[in-house]
Design a protein around this motif. Sequence first.
Motif, PDB file in Angstrom:
ATOM      1  N   LEU A 113      15.490   9.126  -5.529  1.00 21.03           N
ATOM      2  CA  LEU A 113      15.133   8.833  -4.379  1.00 21.03           C
ATOM      3  C   LEU A 113      13.881   7.878  -4.143  1.00 21.03           C
ATOM      4  O   LEU A 113      13.773   7.028  -3.503  1.00 21.03           O
ATOM      5  N   LYS A 114      12.993   8.314  -5.056  1.00 22.48           N
ATOM      6  CA  LYS A 114      11.833   7.567  -5.126  1.00 22.48           C
ATOM      7  C   LYS A 114      11.990   6.217  -5.561  1.00 22.48           C
ATOM      8  O   LYS A 114      11.423   5.215  -5.075  1.00 22.48           O
ATOM      9  N   SER A 115      12.900   5.954  -6.647  1.00 20.69           N
ATOM     10  CA  SER A 115      13.072   4.831  -7.129  1.00 20.69           C
ATOM     11  C   SER A 115      13.672   3.801  -6.234  1.00 20.69           C
ATOM     12  O   SER A 115      13.286   2.505  -5.884  1.00 20.69           O
ATOM     13  N   ILE A 116      14.791   4.346  -5.499  1.00 17.68           N
ATOM     14  CA  ILE A 116      15.444   3.540  -4.467  1.00 17.68           C
ATOM     15  C   ILE A 116      14.303   3.129  -3.307  1.00 17.68           C
ATOM     16  O   ILE A 116      14.435   1.965  -2.901  1.00 17.68           O
ATOM     17  N   LEU A 147       1.682  14.543  -2.424  1.00 22.40           N
ATOM     18  CA  LEU A 147       1.242  14.718  -0.977  1.00 22.40           C
ATOM     19  C   LEU A 147       2.226  14.451   0.016  1.00 22.40           C
ATOM     20  O   LEU A 147       2.571  15.337   0.929  1.00 22.40           O
ATOM     21  N   ILE A 148       3.183  13.565  -0.556  1.00 24.28           N
ATOM     22  CA  ILE A 148       4.244  13.303   0.351  1.00 24.28           C
ATOM     23  C   ILE A 148       5.276  14.569   0.284  1.00 24.28           C
ATOM     24  O   ILE A 148       5.927  15.072   1.187  1.00 24.28           O
ATOM     25  N   LEU A 150      11.069  -1.134  -0.888  1.00 22.36           N
ATOM     26  CA  LEU A 150       9.847  -1.639  -0.539  1.00 22.36           C
ATOM     27  C   LEU A 150       9.414  -3.146  -1.386  1.00 22.36           C
ATOM     28  O   LEU A 150       9.013  -3.900  -0.900  1.00 22.36           O
ATOM     29  N   ILE A 151       9.698  -2.941  -2.600  1.00 21.72           N
ATOM     30  CA  ILE A 151       9.364  -3.949  -3.320  1.00 21.72           C
ATOM     31  C   ILE A 151       9.851  -5.470  -2.989  1.00 21.72           C
ATOM     32  O   ILE A 151       9.440  -6.370  -2.954  1.00 21.72           O
ATOM     33  N   ILE A 152      11.348  -5.207  -2.806  1.00 19.59           N
ATOM     34  CA  ILE A 152      12.159  -6.367  -2.302  1.00 19.59           C
ATOM     35  C   ILE A 152      11.732  -6.624  -0.994  1.00 19.59           C
ATOM     36  O   ILE A 152      11.552  -8.030  -0.658  1.00 19.59           O
ATOM     37  N   THR A 153      11.269  -6.062  -0.128  1.00 17.45           N
ATOM     38  CA  THR A 153      10.838  -6.592   1.211  1.00 17.45           C
ATOM     39  C   THR A 153       9.655  -7.213   1.149  1.00 17.45           C
ATOM     40  O   THR A 153       9.478  -8.619   1.733  1.00 17.45           O
ATOM     41  N   PHE A 154       8.631  -6.516   0.382  1.00 14.45           N
ATOM     42  CA  PHE A 154       7.308  -7.575   0.462  1.00 14.45           C
ATOM     43  C   PHE A 154       7.541  -8.415  -0.389  1.00 14.45           C
ATOM     44  O   PHE A 154       6.634  -9.489  -0.104  1.00 14.45           O
ATOM     45  N   LEU A 198       0.960  -1.163  -0.022  1.00 18.12           N
ATOM     46  CA  LEU A 198      -0.133  -0.080  -0.121  1.00 18.12           C
ATOM     47  C   LEU A 198       0.778   1.324   0.000  1.00 18.12           C
ATOM     48  O   LEU A 198       0.609   2.195  -0.806  1.00 18.12           O
ATOM     49  N   ILE A 199       1.943   1.253   1.024  1.00 16.90           N
ATOM     50  CA  ILE A 199       2.729   2.453   0.997  1.00 16.90           C
ATOM     51  C   ILE A 199       3.581   2.488  -0.527  1.00 16.90           C
ATOM     52  O   ILE A 199       3.701   3.804  -1.076  1.00 16.90           O
ATOM     53  N   THR A 200       3.923   1.519  -1.188  1.00  9.20           N
ATOM     54  CA  THR A 200       4.582   1.577  -2.380  1.00  9.20           C
ATOM     55  C   THR A 200       3.695   2.187  -3.509  1.00  9.20           C
ATOM     56  O   THR A 200       4.192   3.018  -4.200  1.00  9.20           O
ATOM     57  N   GLY A 201       2.475   1.656  -3.449  1.00  6.65           N
ATOM     58  CA  GLY A 201       1.591   2.102  -4.567  1.00  6.65           C
ATOM     59  C   GLY A 201       1.305   3.546  -4.380  1.00  6.65           C
ATOM     60  O   GLY A 201       1.252   4.199  -5.353  1.00  6.65           O
ATOM     61  N   PHE A 202       1.176   4.158  -3.042  1.00 10.60           N
ATOM     62  CA  PHE A 202       0.879   5.397  -2.915  1.00 10.60           C
ATOM     63  C   PHE A 202       2.056   6.234  -3.212  1.00 10.60           C
ATOM     64  O   PHE A 202       1.977   7.125  -3.906  1.00 10.60           O
TER      65      PHE A 202
END
Length: 139
Positions: free
Chosen positions: A93-96, A80-81, A101-105, A67-71
């Motif tokens: 920075l957004k890409s990193i 918004l961020i 996050l993708i690797i983690t989930f 959810l955080i990654t998609g946002f």
Amino acid sequence: MRYVQGLIPKEARVLQDHFESQAKSKPMGSKVLTIILRILAWIGGMFILLGSISMFKQTVLASILMLITGFIIIPPGHKLIERVLRFKFPLWLKSIIVFILIITFSFIIGDIQEKKQQSAPNHKASASIRHLTFNKKTT
């Protein structure tokens, strides 16, 4: 204090062309690339957001990370961020952050899938044992 136009003569100005170069518009290829990247961000972000909703029953932690990654990926979330944290959120920075996050989930989801596969044979074995014991009692 008030700005007085024409106060400094044109030949005495420092950095005469500095602001004029920034006012020029982007070339057409850059605008098309920006539009394509924005469309891809919307598509990717929405897929990840929908995936997070479907994963919510299996694992809450992976679902929240998705959810955080998609946002972060969708353009309104990005803006918004930037507004809330009051800093420019550069693409690198957004890409990193998104990559981490993708690797983690992905690891979390993979771990859950492994646990399900390990418990599935035990469940089948216990069901077949129950079936055999039930057949012995009836005979």
